[in-house]
Design a protein around this motif. Structure first.
Motif, PDB file in Angstrom:
ATOM      1  N   ASN A   1       0.842  -1.192   0.000  1.00 45.92           N
ATOM      2  CA  ASN A   1       0.000   0.000   0.000  1.00 45.92           C
ATOM      3  C   ASN A   1       0.882   1.249   0.000  1.00 45.92           C
ATOM      4  O   ASN A   1       1.018   1.937   1.018  1.00 45.92           O
ATOM      5  CB  ASN A   1      -0.923  -0.011   1.221  1.00 45.92           C
ATOM      6  CG  ASN A   1      -1.922   1.132   1.175  1.00 45.92           C
ATOM      7  OD1 ASN A   1      -2.576   1.317   0.154  1.00 45.92           O
ATOM      8  ND2 ASN A   1      -2.027   1.901   2.232  1.00 45.92           N
TER       9      ASN A   1
ATOM     10  N   LEU B   1       1.671   5.156   4.486  1.00 43.06           N
ATOM     11  CA  LEU B   1       0.833   5.529   5.620  1.00 43.06           C
ATOM     12  C   LEU B   1       1.318   6.811   6.284  1.00 43.06           C
ATOM     13  O   LEU B   1       0.521   7.672   6.662  1.00 43.06           O
ATOM     14  CB  LEU B   1       0.803   4.380   6.623  1.00 43.06           C
ATOM     15  CG  LEU B   1      -0.087   4.570   7.867  1.00 43.06           C
ATOM     16  CD1 LEU B   1      -1.544   4.728   7.463  1.00 43.06           C
ATOM     17  CD2 LEU B   1       0.073   3.386   8.818  1.00 43.06           C
TER      18      LEU B   1
ATOM     19  N   GLN C   1      -4.276   3.001   5.437  1.00 43.59           N
ATOM     20  CA  GLN C   1      -3.644   1.703   5.587  1.00 43.59           C
ATOM     21  C   GLN C   1      -4.448   0.606   4.912  1.00 43.59           C
ATOM     22  O   GLN C   1      -5.668   0.569   4.998  1.00 43.59           O
ATOM     23  CB  GLN C   1      -3.467   1.388   7.072  1.00 43.59           C
ATOM     24  CG  GLN C   1      -2.617   0.149   7.346  1.00 43.59           C
ATOM     25  CD  GLN C   1      -2.347  -0.017   8.824  1.00 43.59           C
ATOM     26  OE1 GLN C   1      -2.953   0.669   9.633  1.00 43.59           O
ATOM     27  NE2 GLN C   1      -1.435  -0.892   9.184  1.00 43.59           N
ATOM     28  N   ASN C   2      -3.730  -0.280   4.207  1.00 43.03           N
ATOM     29  CA  ASN C   2      -4.337  -1.461   3.566  1.00 43.03           C
ATOM     30  C   ASN C   2      -5.551  -1.100   2.706  1.00 43.03           C
ATOM     31  O   ASN C   2      -6.582  -1.760   2.749  1.00 43.03           O
ATOM     32  CB  ASN C   2      -4.753  -2.484   4.626  1.00 43.03           C
ATOM     33  CG  ASN C   2      -3.590  -2.960   5.453  1.00 43.03           C
ATOM     34  OD1 ASN C   2      -2.491  -3.142   4.929  1.00 43.03           O
ATOM     35  ND2 ASN C   2      -3.815  -3.155   6.739  1.00 43.03           N
TER      36      ASN C   2
END
Length: 962
Positions: free
Chosen positions: A482, A503, A509-510
């Motif tokens: 990511n 991030l 995130q993700n």
């Protein structure tokens, strides 16, 4: 001459059949079949018409069918017979049946009520007459056509016009009413008289059933036996020499319709033919490609230019102008489509199995069939991208990068997994930049095509999406992690500069970020929403201004430019096209790929703008094409939303509100418990329209409608309201909204007279209160004294209760101690008994042993007397009674409970069970029962069987826990 005509006719039929074969699969996507289990009538349908709202009325074998875009309703005629003919004129629905004709009108509540016109005639006048057709004339007459008679309704009067011979049909086009005698020529009805049409002898006994406008002043005639003819409206009728006539000459024509551009001819056994104005068969619909029956009874086009078909089996609604077109065929076995491009008048498709192409010179893309595409042998295998760059077509392949120039295929790089090609200018030169599994590569153009110039140093990341910003920075998303990278190049021979954004730089995130470009800005599509790059703060931020206007598409996983200021957003299975200009977002089109056989790739949906008018979507085994012109037409033909029903509940009864209010406000009693509204639109025949509603003055935001198209309001405050309903069709086209004004009447307590009465009563009450206060104060002192006494009494009672509870607790403690004492006493007595009986047994055994030695010296009778005394002492019943008394005190009702649960237990069994409950061993139990340990074991086994214990269940534990 006849041979030539026959030859050309054969060629026309072959060409037509070939073209029909190409579009056979696609035709099924346009046909919406509606069967009897859906509409609630019989299978056979005879006629179809529409009112000004678009509501569909169908003459069915079971009665009159009505479809409001959401629900079907069947209205039965007085004689429960079939409805053969339907005509909408104004607010009336005229129908004809066997020996019956009349009209239906909607009452104030929206329900249809039937009025018979044939009842005004003598029954023998209608003897065995079936009303086949109904037409409306310019003189405001309604003519009901039977086989030998016309029934003319005008000014609330029905007159009978005898024809004298059988007629086949009746039709009114451009205020010309014609029919044909069964054994004669075509005749025209005018001024209440029939006159033979000059030149119609050519169609004598041809069974003409179709009468449609042709050109500006002419007419098209369709007959069962001779096909298609053109009438000049005067004295000349000639055969229409065209491809359609050659093919359909003997096809038993039975129905026809014209939408202004195309003719639709229905037959009794060959389905429907769509014909252009030049007489070419554009499409042929039949049971092999979508229709439920080849027998066509009636055709009519609605204002959305959809063709409604009354079939021998069901009803069909054919949407020829659907903006979505599929090129797919399971037999072709393309695999998943990852790329598409048009190059040198050929459509190229890249899949996980290779590259396929089809010439499109003079052929519409909608006519292509995936089974006819040609595979390129050199490019078999996984294909990721196709890019048209002028005179060459570039292909990103698992085996490397290839170039197609003309018919030649050439590998120009061995970099596997090439994803995208983007134009970039570096050091004053133009290049193509390609991202792949492992790197970024630059390709330069030479005279014979493109060559690999450089693999950029310093970037070794797998990537899928890529875009370039206005500073010439390259933005690349990592395939698996990511994160995205911003890459800048100062010199193609030196390592590039790479910055990572994850991030810590604002990416959620993700969330599976992908890079795109929107309205000149770099954006990141994620599962958490839409983000963009903030250049001043060098971070990723949420793109709120756009996100708020996109609705659910803020979570799209792919964005592609579709045209000038237009962008496609993919949120599988749905896609939508938005116009985005200066931060203003407007949805232009929307479609859901819900068909499991024609679905998008959920993770990486493929969207390719083939040209200015067509966008391609990669499917799991084919290609979907969306035509801009078609969905623009969908918007221009958008339907209107109507209030179908309005009612309120009062005292467990339903009362309906008038629908035709003529700008008045409907009044609703305040005491109503619920308001119910039903709305409708025939914008979609397959329930794919979406609706939102808002009660002006009550709701702040629009509320999504439910599948039943119903709105419920409970206990609204009194006042005036306006209900607003808006919607979107299947393709996102805006439906024309509707509003309904109503007023909740004031309750009695809000009226002036009630307020005056209440005020006077309030004054009286205030005077009374002042008098009562004095009395209350006097009583208050007395009440305080009483309360103190009552409080003391209650406190005394509480102390008594506490003392009683304490006594009960002490008694319970004493009882527990008594039970413990009894248990101890029982255990001690049992142990003493065991010891005593063990000693007696030992004495007995010793005497028996001594008796062997003494024999004659000690008489046997004395020996036996001693042994009996010992046995009597061992088996003494008093021991058992004393034991049982103490046992019952320690284990209340043990024997009673055990016997009630297992009634086949003997007293001896109960005795052994008691010893087991005390957790005595076999050895300890044996002397108590005066048996051997082996006998105890056998007895235990018998008890286990009586208690039905399993092999893994312990008898002693069972007794202890019982």
């Amino acid at each position: 001459m006849m041979i030539c005509k026959q030859f050309f006719r054969s060629v026309a039929i072959i060409v037509s059949l070939l073209s029909i074969n190409f579009s056979a699969l696609q035709a099924a996507n346009k046909v919406n079949n509606i069967l009897k289990d859906t509409y609630g009538g019989f299978s056979k349908n005879w006629s179809v018409d529409f009112d000004e709202r678009g509501i569909v009325y169908v003459g069915n074998e079971a009665g009159l069918l009505q479809f409001d875009g959401n629900t079907w309703q069947l209205y039965k005629t007085p004689g429960q017979g079939s409805v053969r003919s339907v005509l909408i004129s104004g607010e009336r629905i005229y129908t004809g049946s066997f020996e019956e004709f009349g009209y239906w009108e909607a009452n104030a509540w929206g329900n249809l009520k039937y009025t018979s016109l044939s009842d005004t005639l003598a029954r023998d006048v209608l003897h065995n007459d079936m009303i086949w057709k109904i037409v409306h004339t310019q003189n405001d007459e309604v003519i009901f056509q039977a086989f030998n008679t016309l029934y003319i309704y005008k000014n609330d009067t029905v007159t009978v016009h005898e024809i004298g011979s059988g007629i086949i049909f009746l039709s009114n086009v451009r205020n010309r009413i014609i029919t044909q005698k069964t054994r004669g020529n075509i005749i025209e009805f005018s001024n209440s008289e029939f006159a033979e049409v000059a030149g119609s002898k050519v169609l004598n006994r041809a069974y003409t059933r179709v009468f449609l406008p042709f050109g500006s002043e002419q007419f098209l005639l369709g007959s069962a036996k001779k096909g298609l003819y053109i009438w000049d409206g005067k004295s000349q009728i000639r055969e229409w020499e065209c491809e359609a006539q050659q093919q359909m000459k003997d096809y038993n024509i039975n129905a026809g319709a014209f939408d202004g551009n195309f003719y639709y001819i229905g037959t009794l056994d060959k389905g429907i033919f769509k014909i252009n104005k030049q007489g070419q068969v554009v499409e042929h619909l039949n049971v092999s490609n979508g229709l439920e029956s080849n027998t066509i009874h009636a055709l009519k086009c609605d204002r959305q230019k959809r063709l409604w078909v009354a079939l021998n089996k069901g009803i069909a609604c054919v949407e020829f102008n659907r903006p979505v077109h599929y090129i797919t065929n399971n037999a072709a076995n393309w695999g998943v489509v990852h790329a598409a491009a048009i190059y040198q008048n050929k459509l190229f498709v890249g899949t996980n199995q290779g590259v396929y192409y089809h010439p499109i010179n003079g052929v519409s893309l909608s006519e292509l069939n995936s089974a006819d595409f040609i595979a390129i042998e050199e490019l078999k295998g996984q294909v990721w991208s196709l890019h048209n760059q002028g005179n060459v077509l570039l292909c990103g392949h698992n085996l490397g990068t290839f170039q197609i120039k003309g018919d030649a295929v050439k590998q120009i790089a061995d970099i596997g997994g090439g994803q995208n090609f983007v134009s970039i200018s570096l050091e004053g030169k133009d290049y193509l930049l390609q991202n792949s599994y492992t790197s970024l590569a630059l390709f330069g153009q030479q005279r014979d095509g493109f060559t690999l110039k450089s693999i950029l140093k310093g970037f070794f990341e797998p990537s899928r999406s890529m875009s370039i910003d206005h500073h010439n920075n390259i933005w690349v998303s990592h395939t698996r992690r990511n994160e995205v990278f911003k890459v800048s190049i100062s010199n193609i021979d030196e390592p590039l500069k790479k910055e990572r954004y994850g991030l810590e730089k604002g990416l959620p995130q993700n969330a599976g970020s992908k890079v795109s470009k929107l309205d000149g800005r770099i954006i990141f599509t994620t599962r958490d929403g839409l983000f963009t790059f903030d250049e001043l703060r060098d971070t990723v931020v949420r793109y709120k201004r756009i996100e708020e206007q996109l609705g659910e598409y803020a979570f799209a996983n792919a964005v592609r430019q579709g045209g000038f200021q237009s962008y496609w957003f993919a949120l599988p299975p749905k896609v939508a096209l938005f116009n985005i200009n200066s931060g203003i977002v407007k949805k232009e089109f929307e479609f859901a790929f819900n068909d499991p056989h024609n679905s998008l790739d959920e993770k990486y949906p493929v969207i390719v703008a083939l040209n200015d008018t067509t966008t391609a979507f990669g499917l799991e085994n084919g290609l979907a094409l969306v035509y801009n012109s078609a969905f623009e037409q969908e918007q221009t033909l958008a339907d209107t939303i109507y209030i179908k029903n309005a009612a309120y509940r009062l005292d467990d009864n339903m009362y309906k509100l008038p629908l035709d209010r003529h700008d008045t406000v409907a009044l609703v009693p305040y005491a109503n418990s619920r308001l119910i509204f039903e709305y409708m639109s025939v914008g979609s025949v397959n329930h794919k329209s979406s609706y939102w509603y808002k009660l002006d003055g009550y709701h702040k935001n629009w509320i999504k409608g439910n599948p039943q198209n119903k709105i419920n309001f409970t206990k609204l405050p009194w006042g005036r309201y306006t209900l607003l309903v808006k919607g979107e069709g299947e393709f996102g086209q805006q439906l024309y909204p509707v509003q309904y004004s109503f007023e909740i009447e004031e309750p009695y307590f809000a009226k002036t007279w009630f307020i005056i009465c209440v005020s006077i009563l309030a004054l009286i009450i205030l005077v009374g209160i002042s008098w009562l206060i004095n009395r209350i104060l006097k009583r208050y002192h007395n009440k305080l004294i009483e309360d103190e006494k009552q409080a003391w009494n209650e406190q005394h009672k509480e102390e008594q209760l506490r003392n009683e509870e304490k006594m009960i607790r002490l008694k319970n403690e004493l009882l527990q101690k008594e039970i413990q004492h009894q248990s101890t006493e029982l255990a001690n007595r049992t142990i003493a008994t065991i010891k005593r009986k063990e000693v007696l047994n030992e004495v007995k055994q010793e005497i028996l042993k001594q008796s062997e030695h003494l024999k004659v010296s000690y008489p046997e009778k004395y020996m036996n007397r001693i042994l009996r005394m010992i046995d009597h002492s061992i088996e003494d019943e008093d021991d058992w009674n004393v034991f049982r008394m103490h046992f019952d005190k320690a284990h209340e009702d043990f024997f009673k409970r055990l016997k009630s649960s297992y009634d086949d237990l003997t007293p001896k069994d109960l005795r052994l069970c008691a010893y087991l409950k005390m957790n005595l061993s076999t050895k300890e139990i044996a002397p108590l029962m005066n048996v051997s340990p082996r006998s105890v074991e056998v007895h235990r086994y018998k008890i286990r069987r009586k208690l039905h214990l399993g092999p893994n269940e312990n008898l002693t534990e069972f007794m202890i826990s019982f």
